[in-house]
Enzyme design. Structure first.
Site: not given
Length: 809
Positions: A130, A253, A295, A300, A349, A429, A510, A536, A540
């Site tokens: 993962d 964020e 979002f 995106k 970015t 993901g 994804r 973790d 998973d």
């Protein structure tokens, strides 16, 4: 639950087996190691050998009398060929390996939750990992602010802070001097130089945009009350800076808002309709939230329209991925290049842009937006079209770079695993850009390697074209999304897996939890190699349970993965030592132990076969019951089991040369070839021991039992010494303890050895076993059975040394 009147009191949906987490998990299966399967095959071969030998004996006997009874007698006499004690020895060995792993101070906190597959750690070919929380810490750090002409890093953040302090102090002095209120950077003091002014104004705009364009809410912990109440009045809230925490769906964020706080512009309050910022001077600025565009993975990007309370200005702010924003912002010549530079540094970015709106423009947009939201057909498309009408020719403010910190020593660990011949697949993901970025920064994909980004495909034709494009590339890493993967597996499963397995690294982004487990099963089915999954979080668990060997990390997402896994570790870097050292030792030791236990049974069965052959194929036992029980337990148990302490290379050497691990995956420590070598050794030694005893004792034939059994025990102890590669003090203790037990039993159990009782018509004295004749004859037989093997081992090491010995010499 419904009441009788027909009124709905409450409806509970998606509970129990229908919840997402339960639907994503499968029933755990019992995992069986590859070594156990190989030993099962060899045991079947030994069983066939037992039946064949018994039939041969009865045939040579000439099927005289009740031959079928003799056949069963021979089956019982030669039953030691079947290594019954093998299972016990191996299980005890596995328990010892688990104990050693948990006691290793270099990997503290490691828990072994299985007692069946520690040697699987030494046979892995594919590692499926993962990303977030496994390779990374899931902690973001603001690293870079780029304004096009100037770039600020961690060492120049104080410059940004001074710009912000200056611009807001100027704004306040202007506002207090006259009632006019405007953006401070637009009317700077005349004394400031022109370049300074423009950079200052751009920094001011960029920081303000980052402080406003988000979905973050500041929260304040309630004061610790005396009572256990959970709700407190607002009076009990502590609104100081130390007590403030930020909450958002994305850690990126939160990081951006924390950074604006560090440079002086602090988000202090937010509700559905407004947010408040605190300037460096302690003044509160209020902004009304007019619209917010969240979002989505398709767009995106996210946007927000705010109205400044003091000036009434309406501004549309937007931030998003460079692929989405590059067509929205005004023409520039630096965005694409700088995004590439940041990505190469492993930074995530975000492009930030703004657009000032007049009251009329906003009113027009709002009416169209509300109308689109009320439409019945194609509502999403219409809403998106209205929002897109705003997203044109936006002013590019800045580019931000945030680093999701990698876990400690991830790079050297991945490098080590790659050198060990382990192919690493990252299943995450996260979105494609982030996954690619982390793959580069963690050196999962080496800097010199090409990356083939698999274009999104939805049809069979597209998948065929893209597979052909991928086939033409050599030695490049593959990056593919979960949806495209589904399409490829639906139509071209075999071709896709064959191509993907040739890649040095594969990144699947994804991915859903069930997809992760599906990929693991796919690799097992198509390659037949051993797979290891490491993760973790709860998402998973299905992958960990599907893999041959599951490793869980105790992370920020709880202990779900750790509890479901076969091995639980605290940091990703521990996997290096777990595989290179403990995996290696567990496999090598179990292979040696398994083959030695088989040798132990074969040698005594060979002696029985020779004994029966000499005495006209009589089905008479050579040794009494207790000797046979003692042979597999107190006489040889400790030295044979001490093989679990053996190691061919020191741990430091195994970690320094991970290439040694490649040899293990070939399975050469235990194969039909090594098994046949041990069979030949057993036949040779069994024959020498029995024939030697019969040749040297013509006159005192009754002592053949005592002589041959003593020589057999000595041979076994010497063979253990021959097999051991690194001596441990417990091994020496085990050898001498077993020898001591045997010598003691000669005195106490003399009737079993044909000493001191009438046997074959002659009475013999106990004192005989202390005579020089007895000692030299036993020694002579033992030397003949063992010395040639010692010489052969010496010659083999000299002319064809194993890879590890080249390093240790």
């Amino acid at each position: 639950t419904f009441c009788f009147s027909g009124t709905v009191i409450g409806v509970v949906i998606y509970t129990g087996k229908e919840t997402r987490s339960v639907m994503n998990t499968s029933n755990p299966k019992n995992k069986v190691g590859l070594l156990d399967l190989e030993l099962n095959q060899l045991t079947k071969a030994l069983f066939l050998a037992l039946v064949a030998l018994s039939v041969v004996m009865v045939t040579l006997q000439g099927f005289v009398g009740p031959w079928y009874r003799n056949l069963f007698r021979f089956l019982l006499l030669f039953s030691y060929i079947i290594p019954i004690s093998l299972r016990v020895n191996l299980d005890m060995g596995k328990a010892a390996y688990g104990w050693m792993i948990m006691k290793d101070d270099n990997i503290p906190g490691t828990v072994v939750r299985t007692s069946t597959i520690p040697e699987e750690l030494g046979r892995l070919v594919y590692l499926l990992t993962d990303k977030t929380g496994t390779l990374t810490q899931n902690e973001m750090i603001f690293k870079r602010l780029h304004l096009g002409t100037v770039s600020y890093g961690t060492d120049t953040m104080d410059e940004i802070q001074s710009h912000i302090i200056n611009s807001y102090s100027q704004a306040h002095s202007q506002n207090s001097g006259n009632s006019m209120s405007s953006t401070p950077s637009r009317k700077p003091q005349s004394s400031a130089p022109k370049v300074r002014k423009s950079v200052s104004s751009r920094i001011h705009e960029a920081v303000k945009a980052i402080a406003l364009c988000h979905n973050v809410t500041p929260v304040y912990e309630s004061r610790a009350g005396v009572s256990g109440e959970t709700e407190y009045a607002e009076v009990d809230q502590d609104f100081s800076d130390e007590n403030r925490a930020y909450q958002a769906s994305s850690p990126d964020e939160v990081t951006l808002v924390q950074w604006t706080e560090s440079v002086g512009l602090t988000l202090v309050n937010r509700d559905l309709t407004s947010m408040q910022l605190k300037t460096p001077g302690g003044h509160i600025l209020t902004y009304y939230i007019l619209q917010i565009f969240p979002f989505t993975s398709e767009s995106k990007r996210m946007g927000i329209i705010v109205r400044d309370e003091s000036s009434g200005e309406i501004t549309f702010y937007m931030k998003g991925a460079d692929v989405a924003m590059s067509t929205i912002v005004q023409y520039n010549d630096w965005l694409e290049e700088e995004c590439g530079n940041m990505a190469r540094e492993g930074l995530r970015t975000l492009v930030v842009a703004k657009k000032s709106l007049t009251e009329e423009q906003y009113q027009d947009f709002e009416s169209r937006y509300n109308q689109a939201k009320l439409s019945i057909h194609d509502r999403n498309l219409k809403v998106a079209a209205v929002v897109e009408s705003l997203e044109r020719e936006m002013e590019l403010l800045c580019l931000t770079g945030v680093e999701d910190q990698l876990q400690a020593d991830v790079r050297p660990t991945l490098e080590m695993l790659r050198n060990a011949g382990i192919k690493i697949w990252m299943l995450t993901g996260d979105k494609l850009e982030t996954a690619t970025c982390i793959a580069k920064s963690s050196h999962l994909v080496s800097r010199t390697q090409d990356i083939h980004i698999f274009r999104p495909v939805t049809t069979r034709g597209e998948a065929h074209l893209e597979l052909n494009a991928f086939r033409r590339k050599h030695d490049c890493a593959l990056v593919i999304s979960g949806d495209s993967l589904e399409v490829c597996l639906k139509y071209y499963e075999h071709e896709f897996v064959e191509l993907a397995c040739q890649c040095p690294a594969v990144v699947c982004c994804r991915c859903s939890p069930t997809q992760k487990a599906h990929i693991v099963k796919l690799l097992q089915h198509h390659t037949g190699k051993r797979t290891c999954a490491i993760g973790d979080g709860g998402n998973d668990v299905s992958m960990i349970q599907a893999a041959n060997c599951g490793i869980g990390i105790e992370g920020k997402e709880g202990k779900q993965a750790s509890l479901a896994a076969d091995f639980s570790i605290t940091q990703f870097k521990h996997i290096g030592r777990l595989l290179m050292v403990h995996g290696r030792n567990s496999y090598k030791r179990s292979a040696a132990l398994g083959q030695f236990v088989m040798h132990r049974g074969l040698i005594i069965s060979t002696m029985q076969a020779v004994f029966s052959s000499v005495f006209y194929f009589a089905s008479v036992p050579l040794y009494q019951g207790f000797l046979m029980v003692g042979y597999a337990t107190i006489y040889t148990m400790f030295p044979v089991f001490s093989l679990v302490l053996d190691q061919d290379v020191k741990p430091e050497m195994a970690l320094l040369y991970p290439e040694l691990y490649k040899d293990l995956t070939k399975g050469r420590s235990l194969s039909f070839k090594t098994f046949l070598i041990w069979v030949l050794i057993s036949i040779y030694q069994g024959g020498i021991l029995m024939y030697g005893a019969l040749l040297l004792f013509e006159s005192e034939f009754v002592h053949v039992v005592a002589i041959s059994f003593t020589a057999l025990i000595l041979t076994e102890l010497l063979m253990v010494a021959l097999t051991i590669r690194t001596w441990h003090w417990l091994m020496v203790v085990a050898e001498f303890l077993s020898l001591g037990c045997y010598v003691a039993s000669l005195a106490f159990l003399n009737e079993y050895f044909g000493i001191g009782r009438v046997s074959f018509g002659a009475f013999l004295d106990v004192a005989f076993i202390t005579t020089v004749t007895f000692l030299w004859k036993v020694s002579a037989i033992t030397v003949v059975s063992c010395l040639p093997l010692y010489i052969l081992k010496y010659l083999k090491r000299k002319f064809s040394p194993p890879s590890y010995s080249k390093l240790t010499s």
